[in-house]
Design a protein around this motif. Structure first.
Motif, short mmCIF file in Angstrom:
data_model
loop_
_atom_site.label_atom_id
_atom_site.label_comp_id
_atom_site.label_asym_id
_atom_site.label_seq_id
_atom_site.Cartn_x
_atom_site.Cartn_y
_atom_site.Cartn_z
N VAL A 1 43.23 -17.31 -7.99
CA VAL A 1 43.01 -18.53 -7.42
C VAL A 1 42.50 -19.49 -8.63
N ASP A 2 43.55 -20.39 -8.66
CA ASP A 2 43.41 -21.41 -9.72
C ASP A 2 43.66 -20.75 -11.23
N ALA B 1 35.81 -18.75 1.10
CA ALA B 1 35.52 -20.12 1.54
C ALA B 1 34.58 -20.68 -0.02
N ARG B 2 33.99 -19.84 -0.52
CA ARG B 2 33.47 -20.00 -1.77
C ARG B 2 34.56 -20.39 -2.81
N HIS B 3 35.63 -19.76 -2.58
CA HIS B 3 36.95 -20.32 -3.66
C HIS B 3 37.87 -21.26 -2.85
N GLY C 1 34.84 -27.12 2.69
CA GLY C 1 35.10 -27.38 1.24
C GLY C 1 36.58 -26.96 0.87
N ALA C 2 37.47 -26.44 1.91
CA ALA C 2 38.64 -26.06 1.64
C ALA C 2 39.80 -26.92 0.88
N ARG C 3 40.38 -26.52 -0.16
CA ARG C 3 41.36 -27.15 -0.86
C ARG C 3 42.49 -26.37 -0.79
#
Length: 506
Positions: free
Chosen positions: A63-64, A77-79, A161-163
């Motif tokens: 992720v990223d 969700a934290r990510h 907070g999801a992107r």
């Protein structure tokens, strides 16, 4: 554009079935990346891994550009990964705000529940206005349309907070106008910097809204392309496979008989959204297999339920040759007319797992009096017939007729269903996904039984999401999308033309 999400070499199996094999996928910030494929291609399984619902057995995830190992959906969700599932996960008696609060950081915040709920209602109104959603946060979910419920699901993950937003078949139950509005919204969301993954089978959605598309087939990644640079025909071929001739196990030169079951204008009532059945016209002929192809969720299950007598809440005509209106007949009366029903959910609808093998075999004939009265069964005759059927249909794993049916494997459970349903030569066979989840040998035995019933003069309806199965068995092929049969083909049918019909009308 930088990479938001990447999965490489992903492998996953369920009860010995390999759902994903060395699958790859990546999504970039600022783009809509479509994940295209037939049902069973592995699309949802791969995205469920990205959302932390499944743990992969092989492969890695970033992720990223940072390696991650998710411990569950909260970890995802934290990510900042959020997934909107095809089947919504909302509590219908709760309000919009109460549903969103369940997965929101405010749920564990300070202050009273009423105060936190009020704060969240304000956030919902602001985000809904930003996205162009008309949502009242105080409305109970049970009173919302399907499209409105979907907007609530999207708001839920975005406010958490999801992107990285994953949408699983988001337009499956929406009208054309609702689908266009939704996809325009998520495209704008991507342009604002988010990464959107669109899990779909619909070519029109891919061509109009996706920046890239990855095609999956059989649990593997086939290819990633720019949808603007490839023709729809190429996407269809990537999705359903090469247009090769499929061996036809048919009786060449043998014409079908008279229409035995005729369906006209079949519709189901629905509160909000599109009806599951939206004017189905269908004719089953004696001595013929009619194969109904299509992506799941387009009304096939509801059609099977209506024809099997599991759902009476339908409008339209179902007429049986020499009998008349089928809808007025009870299930017992249908069985007396030699109906064979093979539902998709063999354990939930076709077998009673807590009953014995013998009881499951005989249950269809008990009320007909074949084994005496229900209060005084001729168990000796029942067990003799059950034993003969077990041997004739090669039901393996039966240690005794008193064994619980739940202990049978999937293939043998299906063979027990066939033994019961084909115990008397059927005139009508209604088979929904009869080989789903079976190994090659068990599936071939199921196919052989359907062909034998057809050759004996039965009218057979085969509903299947497996296009190979339909093309191999059917004498005529219909395609069902959005609650209607939109195309029909005589055999030999061109695989790519059938695949085109499955996607054109989506």
């Amino acid at each position: 554009m930088a990479t938001a999400l990447q999965l490489t070499g992903i492998g996953k199996s369920f009860d010995g079935f390999q759902a994903l094999t060395d699958a790859d996928f990546d999504a970039r910030w600022g783009e809509v990346h479509a994940l295209l494929g037939e049902n069973g291609a592995g699309k949802s399984s791969l995205m469920n891994i990205a959302a932390g619902l499944y743990a992969p057995e092989a492969g890695r995830m970033w992720v990223d550009d940072n390696p991650v190992q998710l411990g569950g959906p909260r970890d995802a969700a934290r990510h900042r990964i959020g997934m909107v599932h095809q089947h919504f996960k909302l509590v219908k008696p709760f309000t919009v705000a109460e549903n969103i609060l369940l997965g929101h950081p405010l749920a564990s915040g300070e202050g009273s529940h009423r105060k936190r709920l009020g704060q969240l209602e304000a956030q919902i109104r602001a985000k809904a206005a930003e996205l162009g959603f008309d949502i009242d946060p105080t409305q109970r979910v049970a009173h919302l349309s399907i499209a409105e419920q979907q907007r609530v699901e999207i708001l839920k993950v975005l406010l958490a907070g999801a992107r990285i937003l994953i949408l699983d078949e988001p337009t499956a139950v929406l009208t054309d106008a609702e689908a266009e509005r939704l996809l325009s919204t998520v495209q704008a969301l991507a342009r604002s910097g988010a990464a959107v993954v669109l899990v779909t089978h619909k070519m029109a959605d891919v061509k109009t809204y996706a920046d890239r598309v990855t095609v999956m087939r059989g649990g593997r990644t086939v290819k990633t392309v720019d949808p603007k640079q490839v023709a729809v025909a190429e996407l269809v071929q990537l999705t359903v496979g090469d247009s090769v001739a499929v061996p036809q196990r048919r009786r060449d030169g043998v014409a079908a008989g008279a229409p035995r079951l005729t369906v006209r204008g079949l519709r189901s009532a629905v509160a909000g959204g599109r009806p599951a059945l939206d004017g189905v016209d269908l004719q089953l002929k004696a001595g013929e297999i009619y194969g109904l192809a299509g992506v799941g969720g387009n009304g096939q299950g509801e059609l099977a339920a209506a024809l099997m007598g599991l759902d009476d809440a339908v409008e339209g005509d179902i007429t049986l040759q020499d009998v008349g209106d089928l809808k007025r007949l009870s299930n017992a009366q249908r069985r007396s007319l030699q109906f064979a029903a093979i539902p998709a959910d063999r354990y939930g609808l076709a077998l009673a797992g807590a009953l014995t093998v013998a009881e499951n075999f005989g249950i269809g004939q008990v009320h007909a009096g074949s084994y005496g009265s229900p209060w005084r069964l001729d168990t000796r005759k029942l067990e003799a017939d059950a034993q003969a059927a077990v041997e004739q249909f090669d039901v393996q794993g039966v240690r005794s007729l008193g064994q619980k049916a739940a202990l049978l494997s999937g293939g043998n459970a299906q063979k027990l269903v066939l033994a019961r349903e084909f115990g008397r030569a059927p005139r009508i066979v209604l088979a929904h996904s009869p080989s789903r989840g079976l190994d090659v040998r068990a599936g071939a035995e199921v196919h052989a039984r359907l062909l034998a019933a057809r050759d004996a003069g039965a009218a057979v309806l085969l509903i299947s999401e497996d296009l190979d199965e339909v093309l191999a068995l059917a004498d005529r092929v219909g395609v069902m999308t959005r609650g209607r049969i939109v195309a029909e083909f005589d055999q030999p049918a061109d695989r790519q033309a059938v695949g085109q019909a499955m996607t054109d009308h989506g």
